[in-house]
Design a protein around this motif. Structure first.
Motif, PDB file in Angstrom:
ATOM      1  N   GLU A   1       0.850  -1.188   0.000  1.00  0.00           N
ATOM      2  CA  GLU A   1       0.000   0.000   0.000  1.00  0.00           C
ATOM      3  C   GLU A   1       0.888   1.242   0.000  1.00  0.00           C
ATOM      4  N   PRO A   2       0.362   2.366  -0.470  1.00  0.00           N
ATOM      5  CA  PRO A   2       1.183   3.593  -0.497  1.00  0.00           C
ATOM      6  C   PRO A   2       1.781   3.950   0.865  1.00  0.00           C
ATOM      7  N   ARG A   3       1.072   3.659   1.947  1.00  0.00           N
ATOM      8  CA  ARG A   3       1.579   3.993   3.277  1.00  0.00           C
ATOM      9  C   ARG A   3       2.781   3.129   3.685  1.00  0.00           C
ATOM     10  N   ASP A   4       3.100   2.118   2.903  1.00  0.00           N
ATOM     11  CA  ASP A   4       4.284   1.307   3.168  1.00  0.00           C
ATOM     12  C   ASP A   4       5.546   1.959   2.624  1.00  0.00           C
ATOM     13  N   SER A   5       5.404   3.034   1.893  1.00  0.00           N
ATOM     14  CA  SER A   5       6.570   3.722   1.330  1.00  0.00           C
ATOM     15  C   SER A   5       7.468   4.196   2.472  1.00  0.00           C
ATOM     16  N   ALA A   6       8.712   3.773   2.416  1.00  0.00           N
ATOM     17  CA  ALA A   6       9.648   4.045   3.511  1.00  0.00           C
ATOM     18  C   ALA A   6      11.013   3.500   3.112  1.00  0.00           C
ATOM     19  N   VAL A   7      11.983   3.700   4.000  1.00  0.00           N
ATOM     20  CA  VAL A   7      13.268   3.010   3.856  1.00  0.00           C
ATOM     21  C   VAL A   7      13.277   1.876   4.863  1.00  0.00           C
ATOM     22  N   TYR A   8      13.565   0.681   4.388  1.00  0.00           N
ATOM     23  CA  TYR A   8      13.589  -0.498   5.243  1.00  0.00           C
ATOM     24  C   TYR A   8      15.049  -0.905   5.470  1.00  0.00           C
ATOM     25  N   PHE A   9      15.409  -0.940   6.734  1.00  0.00           N
ATOM     26  CA  PHE A   9      16.774  -1.307   7.097  1.00  0.00           C
ATOM     27  C   PHE A   9      16.803  -2.689   7.733  1.00  0.00           C
ATOM     28  N   CYS A  10      17.834  -3.406   7.390  1.00  0.00           N
ATOM     29  CA  CYS A  10      18.162  -4.648   8.070  1.00  0.00           C
ATOM     30  C   CYS A  10      19.411  -4.383   8.903  1.00  0.00           C
ATOM     31  N   ALA A  11      19.473  -4.968  10.072  1.00  0.00           N
ATOM     32  CA  ALA A  11      20.659  -4.850  10.919  1.00  0.00           C
ATOM     33  C   ALA A  11      20.983  -6.224  11.479  1.00  0.00           C
ATOM     34  N   SER A  12      22.248  -6.470  11.718  1.00  0.00           N
ATOM     35  CA  SER A  12      22.619  -7.732  12.355  1.00  0.00           C
ATOM     36  C   SER A  12      23.548  -7.456  13.532  1.00  0.00           C
ATOM     37  N   GLY A  13      23.552  -8.394  14.452  1.00  0.00           N
ATOM     38  CA  GLY A  13      24.371  -8.257  15.640  1.00  0.00           C
ATOM     39  C   GLY A  13      25.021  -9.578  15.995  1.00  0.00           C
ATOM     40  N   PRO A  14      26.185  -9.528  16.624  1.00  0.00           N
ATOM     41  CA  PRO A  14      26.881 -10.756  16.980  1.00  0.00           C
ATOM     42  C   PRO A  14      26.249 -11.428  18.187  1.00  0.00           C
ATOM     43  N   ILE A  15      26.714 -12.602  18.493  1.00  0.00           N
ATOM     44  CA  ILE A  15      26.246 -13.338  19.663  1.00  0.00           C
ATOM     45  C   ILE A  15      26.587 -12.530  20.912  1.00  0.00           C
ATOM     46  N   ALA A  16      25.597 -12.348  21.780  1.00  0.00           N
ATOM     47  CA  ALA A  16      25.830 -11.559  22.992  1.00  0.00           C
ATOM     48  C   ALA A  16      26.865 -12.246  23.871  1.00  0.00           C
ATOM     49  N   GLY A  17      27.703 -11.426  24.493  1.00  0.00           N
ATOM     50  CA  GLY A  17      28.775 -11.969  25.323  1.00  0.00           C
ATOM     51  C   GLY A  17      28.297 -12.439  26.686  1.00  0.00           C
ATOM     52  N   GLY A  18      27.016 -12.279  26.964  1.00  0.00           N
ATOM     53  CA  GLY A  18      26.489 -12.725  28.251  1.00  0.00           C
ATOM     54  C   GLY A  18      25.040 -12.322  28.375  1.00  0.00           C
ATOM     55  N   PRO A  19      24.330 -12.804  29.376  1.00  0.00           N
ATOM     56  CA  PRO A  19      22.891 -12.514  29.505  1.00  0.00           C
ATOM     57  C   PRO A  19      22.594 -11.053  29.779  1.00  0.00           C
ATOM     58  N   LYS A  20      23.553 -10.323  30.278  1.00  0.00           N
ATOM     59  CA  LYS A  20      23.307  -8.920  30.585  1.00  0.00           C
ATOM     60  C   LYS A  20      24.041  -8.000  29.613  1.00  0.00           C
ATOM     61  N   ILE A  21      24.416  -8.547  28.484  1.00  0.00           N
ATOM     62  CA  ILE A  21      25.177  -7.768  27.523  1.00  0.00           C
ATOM     63  C   ILE A  21      24.344  -7.557  26.264  1.00  0.00           C
ATOM     64  N   VAL A  22      24.325  -6.333  25.795  1.00  0.00           N
ATOM     65  CA  VAL A  22      23.644  -5.989  24.550  1.00  0.00           C
ATOM     66  C   VAL A  22      24.708  -5.677  23.514  1.00  0.00           C
ATOM     67  N   GLU A  23      24.668  -6.383  22.410  1.00  0.00           N
ATOM     68  CA  GLU A  23      25.681  -6.180  21.386  1.00  0.00           C
ATOM     69  C   GLU A  23      25.268  -5.093  20.407  1.00  0.00           C
TER      70      GLU A  23
END
Lengths: 118, 117
Positions: free
Chosen positions: A83-105
């Motif tokens: 639909e026209p309202r879907d017009s946008a820029v779509y980004f993909c991002a990837s992240g590595p395996i977190a180094g621990g349960p309290k870590i955000v990569e």
């Protein structure tokens, strides 16, 4: 220099058509995110995967959007029908395996797919 | 709920001036991460820095520096001796562990920096 790749870079389509966007995450990264950027809403998270399993797609319109990871090197985002309202820029991002349960990569972004639905 | 506020919508400076981009965040978690990304006119999002809530040391990388103050919930970004190539939209983002097992980012609305000759 490892990068996230996205195809196509630009897409113009007509309302009602199916759109498929593809993303190749950085090799070895196990988390993949899809974001949408618009002038009105800014950057919004649509969905994300960890080890190919969908963890959250609450940001995505369920009736027309779908996201999958057929394998570790490919993530797809489909819109059907667009639909026209879907017009946008779509980004993909990837992240590595977190180094621990309290870590955000860090998330590394691809160049985006600029979608225009007429 | 987490929130990131970048009150400065647009800033214009003349080359060689110093400029500070403000970022204020809200979170209920004690463990969280803050990020800055740059989006140049070409459109891609470029990672600049990541900082966790337990590390309040300021960081300097070339002409870039970051000031993290938990007392005021701010993570400000300063560019020293700005250059035309610094012209971009800069986004501050927050991720806390209340959002589950993966690293969901909440972005601010961005600050557009224009550096003029």
């Amino acid at each position: 220099d490892a990068r996230v790749t996205q195809t196509p870079r630009h897409k113009v389509t007509e309302m009602g058509q199916e759109v498929t966007m593809r993303c190749q995450p950085i090799l070895g990264h196990n988390t993949v995110f899809w974001y949408r950027q618009t002038m009105m809403q800014g950057l919004e998270l649509l969905a994300y995967f960890r080890n190919r399993a969908p963890l959250d797609d609450s940001g995505m319109p369920k009736d027309r959007f779908s996201a999958e990871m057929p394998d570790a090197t490919l993530a797809t985002l489909k819109i059907q029908p667009s639909e026209p309202r879907d017009s946008a820029v779509y980004f993909c991002a990837s992240g590595p395996i977190a180094g621990g349960p309290k870590i955000v990569e860090t998330q590394y972004f691809g160049p985006g797919t600029r979608l225009l639905v007429l | 709920a987490q929130k990131v506020t970048q009150a400065q919508t647009e800033i214009s400076v003349v080359e060689k001036e110093d400029v500070t981009l403000d970022c204020v965040y809200e979170t209920r978690d004690t463990t969280y991460y803050l990020f800055w990304y740059k989006q140049p006119p070409s459109g891609e999002l470029v990672f600049l820095i990541r900082r966790n809530s337990f590390d309040e040391q300021n960081e300097i990388s070339g002409r870039y520096s970051w000031n993290f103050q938990k007392s005021t919930s701010s993570f400000n970004f300063t560019i020293t001796a700005s250059q035309v190539v610094d012209s971009a939209v800069y986004f501050c983002a927050l991720s806390d562990l209340n959002t589950g097992t993966a690293s969901k980012l909440t972005f601010g609305t961005g600050t557009r920096l224009q550096v003029m000759l």
